[in-house]
Design a protein around this motif. Structure first.
Motif, PDB file in Angstrom:
ATOM      1  N   PHE A 297      47.484  32.732  37.427  1.00  0.00           N
ATOM      2  CA  PHE A 297      47.626  31.294  37.177  1.00  0.00           C
ATOM      3  C   PHE A 297      47.801  30.979  35.694  1.00  0.00           C
ATOM      4  N   GLY A 298      47.296  31.842  34.810  1.00  0.00           N
ATOM      5  CA  GLY A 298      47.455  31.610  33.381  1.00  0.00           C
ATOM      6  C   GLY A 298      46.656  30.437  32.867  1.00  0.00           C
ATOM      7  N   CYS A 299      45.513  30.160  33.509  1.00  0.00           N
ATOM      8  CA  CYS A 299      44.672  29.030  33.122  1.00  0.00           C
ATOM      9  C   CYS A 299      43.249  29.308  33.575  1.00  0.00           C
ATOM     10  N   PRO A 300      42.279  28.486  33.178  1.00  0.00           N
ATOM     11  CA  PRO A 300      40.923  28.663  33.698  1.00  0.00           C
ATOM     12  C   PRO A 300      40.894  28.524  35.219  1.00  0.00           C
ATOM     13  N   VAL A 301      40.178  29.429  35.883  1.00  0.00           N
ATOM     14  CA  VAL A 301      40.058  29.411  37.341  1.00  0.00           C
ATOM     15  C   VAL A 301      38.575  29.408  37.694  1.00  0.00           C
ATOM     16  N   GLY A 302      38.162  28.426  38.483  1.00  0.00           N
ATOM     17  CA  GLY A 302      36.768  28.324  38.885  1.00  0.00           C
ATOM     18  C   GLY A 302      36.588  28.594  40.368  1.00  0.00           C
ATOM     19  N   PHE A 303      35.360  28.864  40.745  1.00  0.00           N
ATOM     20  CA  PHE A 303      35.034  29.153  42.139  1.00  0.00           C
ATOM     21  C   PHE A 303      33.761  28.394  42.525  1.00  0.00           C
ATOM     22  N   ALA A 304      33.475  28.371  43.830  1.00  0.00           N
ATOM     23  CA  ALA A 304      32.314  27.656  44.365  1.00  0.00           C
ATOM     24  C   ALA A 304      32.346  26.180  43.955  1.00  0.00           C
ATOM     25  N   ALA A 305      33.550  25.610  43.905  1.00  0.00           N
ATOM     26  CA  ALA A 305      33.716  24.203  43.545  1.00  0.00           C
ATOM     27  C   ALA A 305      33.530  23.320  44.780  1.00  0.00           C
ATOM     28  N   ALA A 306      33.406  22.025  44.549  1.00  0.00           N
ATOM     29  CA  ALA A 306      33.232  21.090  45.669  1.00  0.00           C
ATOM     30  C   ALA A 306      34.483  21.030  46.532  1.00  0.00           C
ATOM     31  N   THR A 307      35.647  21.221  45.930  1.00  0.00           N
ATOM     32  CA  THR A 307      36.924  21.219  46.640  1.00  0.00           C
ATOM     33  C   THR A 307      37.826  22.256  45.990  1.00  0.00           C
ATOM     34  N   THR A 308      38.909  22.603  46.681  1.00  0.00           N
ATOM     35  CA  THR A 308      39.952  23.415  46.065  1.00  0.00           C
ATOM     36  C   THR A 308      40.907  22.467  45.349  1.00  0.00           C
ATOM     37  N   GLN A 309      41.234  22.791  44.098  1.00  0.00           N
ATOM     38  CA  GLN A 309      41.993  21.835  43.292  1.00  0.00           C
ATOM     39  C   GLN A 309      42.953  22.546  42.347  1.00  0.00           C
ATOM     40  N   VAL A 310      44.126  21.954  42.173  1.00  0.00           N
ATOM     41  CA  VAL A 310      45.088  22.381  41.164  1.00  0.00           C
ATOM     42  C   VAL A 310      45.366  21.184  40.273  1.00  0.00           C
ATOM     43  N   LEU A 311      45.173  21.357  38.974  1.00  0.00           N
ATOM     44  CA  LEU A 311      45.420  20.281  38.019  1.00  0.00           C
ATOM     45  C   LEU A 311      46.668  20.625  37.219  1.00  0.00           C
ATOM     46  N   LEU A 312      47.667  19.745  37.287  1.00  0.00           N
ATOM     47  CA  LEU A 312      48.945  19.960  36.615  1.00  0.00           C
ATOM     48  C   LEU A 312      49.111  18.968  35.480  1.00  0.00           C
ATOM     49  N   SER A 313      49.646  19.440  34.357  1.00  0.00           N
ATOM     50  CA  SER A 313      49.802  18.590  33.174  1.00  0.00           C
ATOM     51  C   SER A 313      50.930  17.581  33.376  1.00  0.00           C
ATOM     52  N   PRO A 314      50.886  16.456  32.670  1.00  0.00           N
ATOM     53  CA  PRO A 314      51.982  15.480  32.747  1.00  0.00           C
ATOM     54  C   PRO A 314      53.330  16.095  32.362  1.00  0.00           C
TER      55      PRO A 314
END
Length: 331
Positions: A177-194
């Motif tokens: 992914f080339g970005c910070p990746v977290g786990f055990a989050a409340a939801t699965t999420q992808v954040l994309l820049s403007p």
């Protein structure tokens, strides 16, 4: 676990196994589903998860879902793929994917949120959790798809988060992914820049886009209804309990209707909001009580009760027995 995914994902897995020098049919124990030409060929998400598990048992490769999802091409999604290809920007293409998500991924519905950092695509667990392999394959396919249609092979999200626990080795996730990746989050999420959202696509075609959009709507209309009212309400209530607000007003807002309309529909079905909420809590309580890893106090908190005693009283009212006794009876 409820829901279905496009048979395209199965095709991706067959193609990946072939590239690795394996007989996909032998590994998976079944042939590739035959395309019926309808554009609606789908498989239960539970079956898709089982196929990934079979492949993983043979390959034993870390983050297998990432590698399978990375092989996605617009042609894999047929009509929807071509519709996104002729969009003007990645944002427009993702909007079309969200509109017609059920054609390819009919499990937990995507929620799109505008944030200061960009656009968040988010999936909860209202219909269950299909597991890390399924989730990572879907998110990898989304990111690989965005890179493909924008001709930016190194494009990276701002952040990726998975609802599942962290695997033993998180290195492949950061590398892909080339970005910070977290786990055990409340939801699965992808954040994309403007900036990435505004990226132009390789071959925009407004006229063809309009034609394909109409065809996609017709295809979506041929699917069975996504939900009946009662199930949509229960999923909304479940999500509200987890977020801390399962009130009548909050549920009506999530269902895009007024509180009065929601009450009228419940009355027409011979129910009330409180009765439906109690039924939802009872079903969730029985599901969570069956998981011995959850303490009674944690179950009470998940159900939105202020303390364990309030949950115990409610559960006894529903079932006639205490939750601790009910749990022992399930062993």
């Amino acid at each position: 676990m409820q829901g279905q995914v496009s048979a395209t994902y199965v095709r991706l897995l067959h193609e990946y196994l072939a590239r690795r020098g394996h007989d996909a049919q032998a590994v998976l124990g079944e042939a590739l589903p035959t395309d019926d030409g309808s554009g609606l060929l789908r498989v239960p998400v539970t079956h898709w998860a089982a196929l990934l598990a079979r492949a993983d048992a043979v390959l034993q490769e870390p983050a297998l879902g990432l590698k399978v999802g990375a092989g996605i091409q617009p042609s894999h999604f047929g009509l929807l793929g071509y519709l996104t290809l002729c969009s003007a920007t990645l944002g427009q293409a993702l909007a079309r994917l969200a509109d017609y998500e059920r054609l390819v991924y009919d499990v937990n519905q995507v929620r799109v949120t505008m944030l200061a950092e960009g656009v968040a695509l988010e999936w909860g667990d209202e219909r269950g959790r299909p597991g890390q392999r399924v989730d990572e394959c879907a998110i990898a396919a989304l990111v690989a798809y965005a890179r493909n249609i924008t001709a930016q092979p190194d494009a990276a999200p701002v952040a990726v988060r998975f609802i599942n626990p962290a695997p033993a080795d998180v290195g492949p996730y950061h590398a892909f992914f080339g970005c910070p990746v977290g786990f055990a989050a409340a939801t699965t999420q992808v954040l994309l820049s403007p900036t990435l959202i505004a990226a132009p696509l390789r071959q925009p075609d407004p006229a063809l886009h309009a034609l394909l959009d109409a065809q996609a709507r017709a295809l979506l209309a041929r699917l069975p209804p996504a939900d009946d009212f009662e199930r949509r309400l229960r999923e909304t209530m479940a999500a509200g309990l987890r977020s801390g607000d399962a009130s009548l007003a909050a549920c009506a807002t999530r269902l895009h209707c007024s509180a009065r309309t929601l009450q009228r529909r419940l009355a027409a079905a011979g129910s009330t909001f409180q009765r439906a909420l109690d039924d939802t809590r009872r079903q969730l309580a029985e599901s969570w009580l069956a998981d011995s890893r959850l303490k009674l106090a944690e179950v009470a908190q998940l159900l939105g009760y202020t303390d364990q005693a309030a949950f115990t009283r409610a559960f006894q009212r529903w079932t006639g027995i205490a939750p601790s006794h009910w749990r022992r009876g399930q062993r």
